[in-house]
Design an enzyme around this catalytic site. Structure first.
Site, PDB file in Angstrom:
ATOM      1  N   THR A   1       0.645   5.404  -3.449  1.00  9.33           N
ATOM      2  CA  THR A   1       0.110   6.764  -3.293  1.00  9.33           C
ATOM      3  C   THR A   1       0.912   7.520  -2.235  1.00  9.33           C
ATOM      4  O   THR A   1       1.182   8.709  -2.376  1.00  9.33           O
ATOM      5  CB  THR A   1      -1.378   6.727  -2.916  1.00  9.33           C
TER       6      THR A   1
ATOM      7  N   SER B   1       0.843  -1.210   0.000  1.00  8.30           N
ATOM      8  CA  SER B   1       0.000   0.000   0.000  1.00  8.30           C
ATOM      9  C   SER B   1       0.873   1.253   0.000  1.00  8.30           C
ATOM     10  O   SER B   1       0.581   2.241   0.662  1.00  8.30           O
ATOM     11  CB  SER B   1      -0.950   0.000   1.204  1.00  8.30           C
ATOM     12  N   ARG B   2       1.980   1.183  -0.781  1.00  3.45           N
ATOM     13  CA  ARG B   2       2.973   2.227  -0.694  1.00  3.45           C
ATOM     14  C   ARG B   2       2.943   3.269  -1.799  1.00  3.45           C
ATOM     15  O   ARG B   2       3.596   4.310  -1.691  1.00  3.45           O
ATOM     16  CB  ARG B   2       4.378   1.594  -0.674  1.00  3.45           C
TER      17      ARG B   2
ATOM     18  N   GLY C   1      -4.912   0.241   0.274  1.00  3.64           N
ATOM     19  CA  GLY C   1      -5.362  -0.918  -0.494  1.00  3.64           C
ATOM     20  C   GLY C   1      -5.409  -2.248   0.229  1.00  3.64           C
ATOM     21  O   GLY C   1      -6.145  -3.148  -0.193  1.00  3.64           O
ATOM     22  N   GLU C   2      -4.629  -2.437   1.272  1.00  3.90           N
ATOM     23  CA  GLU C   2      -4.533  -3.774   1.844  1.00  3.90           C
ATOM     24  C   GLU C   2      -5.417  -3.991   3.069  1.00  3.90           C
ATOM     25  O   GLU C   2      -5.986  -5.067   3.259  1.00  3.90           O
ATOM     26  CB  GLU C   2      -3.061  -4.088   2.158  1.00  3.90           C
TER      27      GLU C   2
ATOM     28  N   GLY D   1      -1.517   4.407   3.444  1.00  2.00           N
ATOM     29  CA  GLY D   1      -1.883   3.346   2.512  1.00  2.00           C
ATOM     30  C   GLY D   1      -3.332   2.958   2.696  1.00  2.00           C
ATOM     31  O   GLY D   1      -3.888   3.085   3.789  1.00  2.00           O
TER      32      GLY D   1
END
Lengths: 756, 756
Positions: free
Chosen positions: A529, A526-527, A715-716, A713
């Site tokens: 952005t 999730s890095r 997304g995860e 982050g």
């Protein structure tokens, strides 16, 4: 919210402009891995082991080589012997010898579907015909699929050079137990002994697949002088460069990797499978070679998330404050070490404050595909056990499950997993938002139950490079090394346009190849952005500095007398305050005011923070069939600061959908022969749109004070809570606690019958 | 030689390492314009006018559109109406309306081969069948090929919106005379009136082609949202982006142009022909489209160098000192303005000191293909006249022709063409070197003559962007925006490796696409090694600064205490002088010492200097057939500083070969119908290896004090002297002065017979 910049100050951040690569993708123009083609290109095919465990006594490729149209045949022996480790992705193997042997078996085939040979021919048909002519002399060995089988005293050993890591004493004998990882803080045994309530359980999850739409594919072209090119779809073409070059003993600069569009990765494209094989075939054949997997190959031979068995014991005082936790779990890594054990251990209780903790994780090798990262790798499994256990504690205490979590939520300043103080984690804010959400107080129907669960992901920063350059008309090109999986072209364009003060549409973002940009870590953790976004901001700031210098020279002022706002340089020097030059005007004059304006920034971005989430899930369980319907689902998550609001929301929805599939339907099924029985999307049952309700989202913004825009982050985290949320909802709907995923109708029926 | 750096100090500069793109090119792996292919790509074909001048009353494309397999048909009307100018290359049209109409005729077809319509279809065959179904209603108009025809009072007018530029008074009527350019210094009439010797003559040259091996080709893909991509072979993909985007009214950032390998350009690929056509076809068809020219198309429809007619009068005093010069010339620009007139005027006498000069150049429009740049555009024609005239003066004075030139050679500090003092021009040094060369004193055989001629090219600097980034293993990636025509990957690698202090093989150079790098001016003007090389040096210096900072942090020293040499950081701080870190060591630690190390520099490079040359040519003329054999040829040139010695030498040899072809064989032949009669390499006679002796070279190095390595441009100067050198050699072999090129056997026989 302690925003580093007031939300009011943002012009574009938080909006949802049209994705710049959207039209290209929906109209079929985008070039994905299997679409890329070259003049003179050969077609590759891979022969795969039909045995889950077998010694390879010999491979006879002569008949295949003699088939007209066949230009090269290779086996594992064509790989050079290499040693050492490569910096991996979020999970997966790091040992070069293991990666090479996973790409192509050498001494042994270790799972059904393991690559054993490959062919390049003038057509795909000929290549596949040639595979049938390769004779492999297998000595079939007994295999192990489950952890218990692998750990039995007489179990067949997968590797004779793997010794358990992380033990106090150096082991004398090789083992299928490849790793132990321990977190030990305080005195958990004493704490549990003194706890008012202690709940324990044995939980299990199965290996599940990331389910990306696009199968792996790579085109490679080896040059006569040892330089080479690869075009492939991956989560990190710099990772592809480094791993492939290390495997083949090449200088990194001699291997140019060009990223193609990626049709989903979710962690599964942080590892390589085809690239070195295609490259070695190309070296032999003297022509470019494309290899593309079929869906069956993807299932049989790429990495799923590890299945896990978790023993857990949590204790609270009479008011529900967590006093102690002991967990022991075994992740099945598949055929090679790399099973997310340390991540599973670190994430299990990361969202709670608990001072007495012992978590022991074990990695077990079995004859299944080597596991790979899957969205928040390792976290869903152990958090599932924690969140179910907490639900049981809440039931025992007669306490609202959100209140129980609020009482124990990790907050800024609390000690983290290793005792270091936490930053702005935002979990409590999410729990409060969940409590306030209409979903949480909505009435339930018959056979329905509501489950909640929390969780977080550490997120990451790390190394990223970005460049920003001005075209002659003042439109702007941003290049990054981060493959665009979740809409990062859009978010990078927002970030650049926001920083420069120009319209979103004036910025175009490219994922540049490895020859045109400095290195970037892969798209994962999730890095992107957060970290690549920071590199873009830094490059834009350098561009603005140069624009100020150019404007100052134009106005006869100093750069300090220039203010940059709204995409223009304003002169603040006395008597010159009417002087102004827009970015477009300065760009048009760039050549003759010092040259083109273009900056590249490589940076290692620190200051990442976890993003926490709480999911609310309502399920309805058919008492007759055991079928579970998710009837309502809400994701509440601290996103730090949403850059592109719709794509943030999409991440929350997508993660939840995948987690629901993990909880309810998905699992690798291996028959007694050790072959995967459901290697296709018809039999491997992922949820489709008609299976799920519209997933509601609440984006909480607790900005990251370490990032100019407050980004964390996103997304995860959303795949972490669903396993527990669904299981808790089913447990509450049925009155029977569920310990084993997936919660398929047959299993639920059996559990209900057993409970009666 | 006043070298800014002692030659001894160079480790790699001046050597001849293996070309990094060499193996790829000789084995057929390199992807040139016509090689690039895409899934779903259509094949384009262009219908060309059979008339040199015709009004287009209408085009009926219905039958073509109805042919199965045809996906798009377009005509000039599909181009939007655009106004304004685009920054052009070294020559050629700059008016957007003219460029658009040259890409595809609109109101009129202006030359045989002028594009009038185009088709995209599923196969090349179908596309060509469709061309035959397009009905064009032509009103055939009278045409003009020669300048005299175009300037006749009743001549047909090519354009009714072209008025002569550069006159004192604004012209009232449109004209085929599109431009006048005048240089006027001192009092040439008085000087000639008082001169001891005055020589005059009428010289002529014919249009000649650059003769690149690879025909023009482009693939274009238009996206549904207005963004687009082009892959083409050109001398400047940023030029392709700017021109195409301006023609079609696009934002520059919306058009990504990826350079393919270029199989020769020599100026001829500084203009665009196919790119906007392919892009408009792609927009109509919704699929990628490739168009590739056949050789015949290249001859009929791309730009040759202009033919020229030159009247010259030179006067010297009794000792041979040049006192006055008057020249008037007419360059035939072809169908659109842009005929190198100002360059022809500026370069004519640039290598000599003469204080009384009037040069009047005229640009004439005729019904032949619009001319384009050809290596030192404009210079060979006028310098030819000057060098022949000087030869005649030397003969009249009984003076050695090199001595005459030495007496008059422009030297540093002399006034240049526009009166500004010259820099280190190096012409005298070349003349001295020529005098000392064994060739100059070698005996001649029967029917042989020795000609010498000088000349120079201004060279250029201008805008370039380059990036330098370190891979994790310390190998280095250099990206520039300069297409590699003459070996610039090798020279950029030498420059970077020299600057960084690392092996040549550790540096790989890429020509990056327009989305990944800031703008660069095209490869032309002999600017790449000079200007792009300077950008590479600057970027390397920034990398070294960062490496020093990283090393300083590692050693606990300040960056000022770090010395960079031999590819490593040496600590000079007290007590730490044993501390050292190589580039590879620092690169391996880059991520955790601040991030990837990658720098991009855009710069407008000033300080370019002309490179001068002297050629010595021995010819043998067969008195019976008039056939000329070049029996010995030596090029002496000031190269400033040779970066890659072999490629410098290759430039000198290649330029001479092309100039010899221009002098002896090459010419566009138009029959009475106005069609080109020799549109192919069998009939358009370029010299091949067996026609020429080994061309000897002497590289004189008078370093450019404005460049860190002393670089001057090299590539264009060598085509300037051959026309005069060959003509002088033939004149001296035959005893009859030659005024008209090419010196074909029939023309020489006729001249000799007339002289008898």
């Amino acid at each position: 919210m302690n925003a580093p910049q007031d939300q009011q100050a943002f012009r574009l951040v938080g909006t949802s402009p049209i994705r710049p690569d959207g039209v290209e993708k929906v109209t079929g123009k985008a070039v994905y891995g299997p679409d890329f083609t070259m003049a003179g290109m050969l077609h590759g095919a891979i022969l795969r082991s039909p045995h889950p465990h077998a010694r390879i006594r010999g491979i006879n490729t002569r008949k295949a080589e003699a088939l007209p149209g066949v230009k090269a045949v290779m086996t594992g022996k064509d790989f050079p012997e290499v040693e050492g480790e490569v910096a991996g992705g979020e999970g997966g193997a790091a040992n070069l010898g293991h990666i090479a042997r996973n790409c192509m078996a050498r001494e042994k085939a270790l799972y059904d579907g393991h690559a054993v040979a490959a062919v390049a021919a003038t057509s795909k048909l000929i290549a596949e015909q040639a595979l049938a002519l390769i004779e492999v002399d297998y000595e079939v060995l007994p295999h192990v699929i489950e952890a218990a089988e692998a750990l039995a005293p007489d179990a067949p050993l997968l590797h004779d050079d793997v010794f358990t890591k992380g033990l106090e004493e150096t082991p004398e004998r090789p083992s299928n137990l490849s790793m132990r990882f321990v977190i030990d803080r305080g005195d958990p045994d004493a704490a549990l002994a003194g706890a008012a309530i202690v709940v324990s359980g044995s939980y299990s999850t199965q290996p599940v697949h990331q389910g990306y739409i696009e199968p792996h594919a790579a085109v490679a072209s080896w040059n006569g002088d040892g330089q080479a090119q690869i075009w492939s779809s991956s989560q990190g073409h710099f990772m592809v460069r480094q791993t492939t070059a290390n495997l083949l003993g090449m200088n990194l600069a001699d291997l140019r990797v060009t990223p193609l569009e990626i049709g989903g990765g979710f962690g599964g494209k942080t590892a390589i499978y085809l690239e070195p094989v295609a490259l070695l075939l190309s070296r032999k054949a003297g022509r470019p070679v494309r290899i593309a997997m079929r869906r069956e190959d993807v299932f049989r031979a790429t990495g799923p998330a590890p299945g896990s068995e978790i023993e857990i014991k949590l204790g609270t005082d009479a008011e529900g404050t967590l006093v102690g936790a002991v967990m022991e779990f075994r992740n099945r890594a598949g055929a090679f070490p790399g099973g997310d054990v340390s991540l599973s251990a670190m994430m299990a209780l990361a969202h709670y404050r608990c001072d007495n903790v012992r978590i022991t994780g074990w990695e077990v090798l079995v004859n299944t595909p080597s596991t790979a990262a899957y969205r928040a790798p390792g976290a869903p499994q152990t958090v599932f056990a924690v969140e179910c256990c907490l639900d049981e504690i809440a039931q025992r205490l007669g306490m609202d499950p959100l209140d129980l979590r609020l009482k124990n939520a990790a907050r800024a300043g609390d000690p983290g997993v290793f005792g270091m103080p936490l930053g702005e984690v935002g979990y409590a804010e999410c729990l409060e938002a969940a409590k306030a959400h209409p979903h949480y107080s909505a009435p339930l129907g018959p056979n329905q139950g509501r489950g909640i669960a929390g969780g977080n992901w550490m997120n990451y920063g790390g190394p990223s490079t970005a460049s920003v350059s001005l075209a002659e008309d003042g439109t702007v090109l941003v290049a990054t090394g981060s493959p665009d999986i979740g809409g990062s072209r859009a978010s990078m364009a927002i970030i650049a346009a926001e920083t420069l003060g120009i319209p979103y549409e004036n910025v175009r973002v490219t994922v540049a190849d490895t020859a045109s940009l400095g290195p970037s870590m892969l798209t994962g953790g999730s890095r992107v952005t957060f970290a690549t976004g920071k590199a873009v901001i830094d490059a834009c700031e350098q561009v603005i500095e140069t624009l100020k210098q150019r404007a100052a020279a134009m106005f006869g002022a100093t750069p300090q007398e220039i203010e940059w706002r709204d995409g223009a340089a304003f002169c603040t020097a006395e008597g010159k305050s009417d002087q102004k030059a827009t970015l477009a005007e300065l760009a048009a004059k760039a050549d003759h005011s010092g040259g083109p304006i273009a900056k590249m920034v490589g940076t290692f971005v620190p200051g990442h923070l976890p993003g926490s989430g709480v999911h609310i899930c309502d399920t309805e369980v058919d008492p007759e069939t055991g079928n579970v319907s998710v009837v309502r689902y809400t994701v509440v998550q601290d996103v730090g600061r949403a850059i592109h609001a719709d794509y943030c929301e999409g991440q929350l929805q997508g993660g939840a959908a995948q987690g629901i599939g993990w909880a309810l339907n998905e699992a690798y099924v291996f028959g007694p022969s050790g072959k995967m029985d459901n290697a296709g999307f018809l039999d491997y049952r992922m949820p489709v749109a008609s299976d799920l309700p519209m997933i509601d989202t609440v984006m909480v913004e607790v900005p990251n004070p370490n990032h100019p825009f407050g980004v964390k982050g996103v997304g995860e985290t959303p795949i972490v809570p669903p396993l527990g949320a669904v299981a808790n909802a089913v447990s509450r709907a049925t009155g029977v606690r569920m310990y084993d995923l997936p919660l398929t109708p047959d299993r639920i029926r059996a559990t209900l019958q057993a409970a009666q």
